[in-house]
Design a protein around this motif. Structure first.
Motif, PDB file in Angstrom:
ATOM      1  N   GLU A  92       0.762  -1.355  -0.053  1.00 54.92           N
ATOM      2  CA  GLU A  92       0.059   0.201   0.039  1.00 54.92           C
ATOM      3  C   GLU A  92       1.031   1.399   0.053  1.00 54.92           C
ATOM      4  O   GLU A  92       1.894   1.158   0.357  1.00 54.92           O
ATOM      5  N   TYR A  93       0.370   2.462  -0.623  1.00 54.95           N
ATOM      6  CA  TYR A  93       1.141   3.699  -0.529  1.00 54.95           C
ATOM      7  C   TYR A  93       1.291   3.971   0.872  1.00 54.95           C
ATOM      8  O   TYR A  93       0.335   4.217   1.549  1.00 54.95           O
ATOM      9  N   MET A  94       2.441   4.627   1.078  1.00 56.48           N
ATOM     10  CA  MET A  94       2.756   5.219   2.043  1.00 56.48           C
ATOM     11  C   MET A  94       3.281   6.749   1.735  1.00 56.48           C
ATOM     12  O   MET A  94       4.202   6.855   1.102  1.00 56.48           O
ATOM     13  N   GLU A  95       2.590   7.511   2.433  1.00 59.82           N
ATOM     14  CA  GLU A  95       3.101   9.034   2.253  1.00 59.82           C
ATOM     15  C   GLU A  95       4.619   9.112   2.667  1.00 59.82           C
ATOM     16  O   GLU A  95       5.252  10.047   2.034  1.00 59.82           O
ATOM     17  N   TYR A  96       4.898   8.723   3.900  1.00 58.24           N
ATOM     18  CA  TYR A  96       6.159   9.004   4.440  1.00 58.24           C
ATOM     19  C   TYR A  96       7.315   8.748   3.532  1.00 58.24           C
ATOM     20  O   TYR A  96       8.412   9.437   3.139  1.00 58.24           O
ATOM     21  N   ASP A  97       7.300   7.612   2.914  1.00 59.20           N
ATOM     22  CA  ASP A  97       8.130   7.018   1.880  1.00 59.20           C
ATOM     23  C   ASP A  97       7.911   7.300   0.527  1.00 59.20           C
ATOM     24  O   ASP A  97       8.771   7.319  -0.148  1.00 59.20           O
ATOM     25  N   ASP A  98       6.599   7.765   0.377  1.00 57.06           N
ATOM     26  CA  ASP A  98       6.241   8.177  -1.098  1.00 57.06           C
ATOM     27  C   ASP A  98       6.379   6.811  -1.991  1.00 57.06           C
ATOM     28  O   ASP A  98       6.889   7.139  -2.858  1.00 57.06           O
TER      29      ASP A  98
END
Length: 421
Positions: A92-98
């Motif tokens: 899933e997409y993680m904003e922290y790691d982009d």
């Protein structure tokens, strides 16, 4: 391939397979343990969320993942649902790691306090666990390589030390020569098997030395004792021939006896030479110029070739040199040359071709020889009573003594070929 390298090769192959298997099993066990710990955390979160939903209806309205990392979706009443826990892995997409990162999901169904069914999905990030597994994999690969290399090097040095006495024994065995008068002595070894091997080798070689000396002495004595009466008999026959009282029939019979005795003399000399060749009694060696040797022997056989009406032609394609005993080199060429001229019909031809690493004799002939028997002792392709049947056998023996290869083929001509290493 040396024995220690042969052993080490199979050891490394076995190590590569065994350690790779155990490393894989270890990685699978650790991976299962990581998933099990994450799943236990998800199960615990499920219990807390379901319990909280009985006290706070607001939890039932969470439709998207948020800070709590779960979502609740209402389900229609009526159907029978599976209330068991189902685990899966995904990204899933993680904003922290982009970026897409691995997650662990728990999906299950529960009823609220009013009996309404809801689908509960809880997720847990596996970023740290994934990095842990990557580090573990890297460490395992490094450990795997280090273990294999270390064990291989250790075994190499250990095997070299263990097999040292064996290789010393092998070197001494290579340098040992029957009849040299030097006794074979096995090296001392801490390995009992090598010690026994050395002792048995000493016994066997000592017995062989004794038998060899006896055989050598017997052959020399027998040859000498045979030569004397043969020579006396030939001399007496010559005296008889000079007697004018003999008639023509008697002279013919004496001539036949003389031919037989001469054949016995040649046979005795040939057998003695064969024995000496096989016992490696021709030790002195020098660089032989076969081109010059062929030219010299061809001239010596010129009268015989003219008498047989055979044309002899020596062709030097390239320089041919080889280190061997001079007498054996002369015998090698002499026997092949004499054999070719003898078995070539009048009007035929003989070519001797010296190349870089081969010597070829080509003489005209109508019938091929039996290539399986021509080098056997006492084999004669003709009924010529003057032949001993040992000429080509001596050629084969000399060739074997110097690792030369003797070939025969028939292609409208008899072709004898000596191939030098």
């Amino acid at each position: 391939m040396k024995l220690r390298y042969y052993t080490l090769r199979y050891l490394i192959i076995a190590l590569l397979a065994v350690i790779a298997l155990w490393a894989s099993l270890y990685y699978v066990v650790i991976l299962d343990e990581v998933y099990d710990n994450i799943d236990d955390g998800l199960k615990n979160s499920k219990i807390l969320i379901v319990r909280e939903s009985y006290a706070n209806d607001d939890i039932l309205n969470i439709r998207e993942y948020g800070i709590n990392q779960f979502k609740v979706e209402p389900l229609p009443k009526g159907p029978l649902y599976d209330f068991s826990d189902k685990f899966s892995s995904g990204f899933e997409y993680m904003e922290y790691d982009d970026d897409e990162e691995p997650v662990r999901l728990l999906k299950t169904v529960f009823n609220d306090r009013h009996g309404n069914p809801y689908k509960l999905t809880i997720r847990a990030s596996m970023v740290e666990e994934d990095e842990l597994l990557e580090d573990l994999m890297t460490a395992l690969i490094a450990l795997y390589i280090m273990l294999v290399v270390s064990i291989a090097l250790l075994n190499h040095f250990i095997l070299r030390k263990v097999w040292k006495s064996f290789y010393v024994m092998l070197d001494r065995l290579k340098g040992f020569k029957l009849g040299s008068g030097v006794k074979f002595e096995a090296p001392t070894s801490p390995v009992s098997e090598f010690k026994v091997l050395g002792q048995e080798l000493e016994k066997v070689l000592q017995q062989n030395e004794t038998v060899y000396s006896s055989q050598k002495q017997f052959i020399e004595n027998a040859s000498h004792e045979l030569q004397t009466p043969l020579a006396i008999s030939l001399n007496k026959l010559e005296l008889l021939v000079e007697n004018n009282n003999l008639n023509e029939e008697q002279l013919i019979e004496i001539s036949k006896i003389n031919d037989t005795l001469n054949r016995l003399v040649r046979l005795n000399k040939s057998l003695l030479m064969l024995s000496k060749i096989e016992n490696r009694q021709f030790e002195e060696e020098e660089n032989i110029d076969f081109n010059a040797l062929i030219n010299e022997l061809t001239e010596e056989f010129r009268d015989f070739a003219d008498y047989k009406e055979v044309t002899v032609n020596a062709i030097n394609v390239a320089q041919l040199n080889f280190t061997m005993n001079k007498g054996l080199a002369v015998t090698l060429v002499n026997n092949l040359l004499k054999n070719a001229i003898t078995h070539t019909k009048a009007g035929g031809s003989l070519e001797i071709i010296a190349d870089k690493n081969r010597l070829t004799f080509l003489n005209t002939g109508e019938t091929p020889l039996d290539k399986n028997k021509i080098f056997d002792r006492f084999f004669r392709s003709t009924l010529n009573e003057q032949s001993t049947g040992l000429g080509l056998a001596i050629v084969q023996s000399i060739a074997s003594n110097y690792n030369l290869k003797v070939e025969y083929e028939y292609n409208q001509k008899h072709i004898f070929r000596i191939i030098f290493p």
